[in-house]
Design a protein around this motif. Structure first.
Motif, short mmCIF file in Angstrom:
data_model
loop_
_atom_site.label_atom_id
_atom_site.label_comp_id
_atom_site.label_asym_id
_atom_site.label_seq_id
_atom_site.Cartn_x
_atom_site.Cartn_y
_atom_site.Cartn_z
N THR A 228 52.43 97.66 33.98
CA THR A 228 52.11 98.23 32.67
C THR A 228 51.18 99.42 32.83
N ALA A 229 50.20 99.30 33.73
CA ALA A 229 49.25 100.39 33.95
C ALA A 229 49.96 101.63 34.49
N PHE A 230 50.93 101.45 35.39
CA PHE A 230 51.65 102.60 35.93
C PHE A 230 52.50 103.26 34.86
N TRP A 231 53.11 102.46 34.00
CA TRP A 231 53.90 103.02 32.91
C TRP A 231 53.01 103.82 31.96
N THR A 232 51.85 103.26 31.65
CA THR A 232 50.89 103.96 30.80
C THR A 232 50.41 105.24 31.46
N TYR A 233 50.16 105.17 32.75
CA TYR A 233 49.70 106.35 33.49
C TYR A 233 50.73 107.47 33.42
N LYS A 234 52.01 107.14 33.57
CA LYS A 234 53.04 108.18 33.50
C LYS A 234 53.00 108.92 32.17
N LEU A 235 52.85 108.16 31.09
CA LEU A 235 52.77 108.80 29.78
C LEU A 235 51.49 109.61 29.64
N ALA A 236 50.38 109.06 30.13
CA ALA A 236 49.12 109.78 30.06
C ALA A 236 49.18 111.06 30.89
N ARG A 237 49.84 110.99 32.04
CA ARG A 237 49.98 112.17 32.89
C ARG A 237 50.77 113.26 32.18
N MET A 238 51.79 112.86 31.45
CA MET A 238 52.59 113.83 30.71
C MET A 238 51.74 114.53 29.64
N PRO A 249 58.07 120.57 28.98
CA PRO A 249 58.19 119.92 27.67
C PRO A 249 58.88 118.57 27.82
N PRO A 250 58.31 117.51 27.24
CA PRO A 250 58.88 116.17 27.44
C PRO A 250 60.15 115.98 26.63
N SER A 251 60.96 115.03 27.05
CA SER A 251 62.12 114.64 26.27
C SER A 251 61.63 113.98 24.98
N ASP A 252 62.51 113.93 24.00
CA ASP A 252 62.12 113.44 22.68
C ASP A 252 61.62 111.99 22.73
N HIS A 253 62.31 111.14 23.49
CA HIS A 253 61.90 109.74 23.50
C HIS A 253 60.59 109.55 24.25
N ARG A 254 60.35 110.34 25.29
CA ARG A 254 59.08 110.25 26.01
C ARG A 254 57.93 110.73 25.11
N ARG A 255 58.18 111.76 24.34
CA ARG A 255 57.17 112.26 23.42
C ARG A 255 56.81 111.19 22.39
N LYS A 256 57.81 110.47 21.90
CA LYS A 256 57.56 109.40 20.93
C LYS A 256 56.78 108.26 21.56
N GLN A 257 57.10 107.92 22.80
CA GLN A 257 56.33 106.89 23.51
C GLN A 257 54.87 107.33 23.64
N ALA A 258 54.68 108.58 24.04
CA ALA A 258 53.32 109.09 24.21
C ALA A 258 52.57 109.11 22.89
N ASP A 259 53.24 109.51 21.82
CA ASP A 259 52.59 109.54 20.50
C ASP A 259 52.16 108.14 20.08
N ALA A 260 53.01 107.14 20.36
CA ALA A 260 52.65 105.76 20.03
C ALA A 260 51.44 105.30 20.83
N ALA A 268 48.85 99.51 24.77
CA ALA A 268 49.80 99.81 25.84
C ALA A 268 50.61 98.58 26.24
N GLU A 269 49.94 97.45 26.36
CA GLU A 269 50.65 96.22 26.77
C GLU A 269 51.68 95.82 25.73
N ALA A 270 51.29 95.92 24.45
CA ALA A 270 52.22 95.55 23.38
C ALA A 270 53.41 96.50 23.33
N LEU A 271 53.16 97.79 23.53
CA LEU A 271 54.24 98.77 23.53
C LEU A 271 55.18 98.52 24.70
N TYR A 272 54.61 98.24 25.86
CA TYR A 272 55.42 97.92 27.04
C TYR A 272 56.29 96.69 26.76
N ASP A 273 55.70 95.68 26.16
CA ASP A 273 56.45 94.46 25.84
C ASP A 273 57.62 94.76 24.90
#
Length: 336
Positions: A228-238, A249-260, A268-273
């Protein structure tokens, strides 16, 4: 015709825990890779010393001299650095084929890779390998980062995907949190430019002949979100890269994940779940649709073979500790 036993190579640009790179290298050597190009994005990366005993592995440190050798000064965007390194490997490789992967992407063949490549017609420039993304069947403690099952992309219209899978489908691309394009083997000696997912033509009027490998022969397992931490890190890095004008520029779905994630950094854990832990009903549906696969992926034996004196600790908490040591500034960025 293609020769009976074509050779192949893999290239990756890494800035990862050494244990993950060990798993990557050992796995591809076990599959028969003739050459593995590892470009260390950080010039002082200790993984170079971990790999030095392997003659099949070429390790290149991406220092100033390296970037001047391949063209210009160090690109700001890591995607550009990846592409430039892949093109460098393509230019110098002796193998018949090259595939460009990330360190969390592992080929899963049902037959020898060389056998699959031998069946590709000479007129084909690239063989596309379809992707399946790792998910977890239940929310339970994991012993290593490679546990779990895999979800294949849903390739019908997005509106139908939304009706079937619900509103969270909009935070994915074809049901996956990462990419659904897969990666491609590129044949040596063609007038092509390596890229992230597909080879690109050198000229605007040029056609690239691509063929798609059947998933029953060859598939790409993408461990998007090692933890979960690595997934969060990828979004934070973006988000961090965009803020520093250092990212694509991120893809639309990655941008939505990052916005959430920005809206609720503690969630982060709940979003990952929500996105990566399907419940029993969804798993049954994915199985019915042919979008669920459970390969017995385990790199422990290859690691023991190729690194007998250097065990790789693949426990999730060990990788998370590496993140905290090496990437704390990115993780903290979400809360700034």
């Amino acid at each position: 015709m293609t020769k009976n036993t074509p050779t192949w190579a893999v290239v990756a640009t890494v800035d990862e825990p050494p244990a993950l790179v060990q798993a990557f290298v050992a796995w591809y050597l076990s599959l028969g890779a003739a050459r593995i190009f590892i470009y260390c994005d950080k010039p002082g990366d200790p993984v170079g010393s971990v790999l030095r005993h392997l003659p099949q592995v070429t390790v290149l440190m991406c220092d100033d001299a390296h970037w001047l050798r391949v063209g210009k000064s160090r690109p700001r965007r890591h995607q550009v650095r990846q592409v430039r390194n892949a093109r460098d490997a393509y230019a110098q490789m002796e193998a018949d084929w090259l595939i460009h992967c990330d360190a969390d992407e592992f080929l899963w063949p049902r037959m020898p890779v060389a056998e699959t490549l031998a069946g590709v017609d000479d007129g084909v420039d690239g063989l596309v390998v379809q992707v399946a993304e790792r998910v977890h069947a239940a929310r339970s403690p994991t012993q290593n980062i490679f546990e779990g099952a895999f979800r294949r992309p849903f390739r019908e219209p997005a509106a139908r995907g939304r009706r079937i899978f619900g509103l969270d489908y909009d935070l994915t691309y074809r049901g996956l949190t990462g990419h659904s394009q897969g990666k491609a083997f590129v044949r040596k000696g063609r007038a092509l430019n390596m890229s992230i997912h597909r080879p690109r033509p050198v000229r605007s009027d040029q056609e690239v002949a691509l063929e798609r490998a059947h998933v029953d022969a060859l598939e790409l397992l993408h461990f998007d979100g090692l933890t979960t931490a690595f997934w969060t890190y990828k979004l934070a890095r973006m988000v961090y890269a965009l803020e520093k004008r250092d990212g694509m520029p991120p893809s639309d779905h990655r941008r939505k994940q990052a916005d959430a994630l920005i809206a609720d950094p503690d969630g982060a854990e709940a979003l990952y779940d929500r996105l990566k832990r399907p419940d029993a009903a969804l798993i049954d549906l994915l199985k019915t649709m042919g979008l669920w696969v459970e390969p017995s992926f385990d790199p422990s034996e290859p690691i023991a073979r190729w690194f007998p004196d250097q065990p790789a600790d693949l426990r999730p908490d060990v990788l998370d500790a590496w993140l905290q040591r090496k990437k704390a500034h990115v993780l903290k960025f979400l809360r700034a």
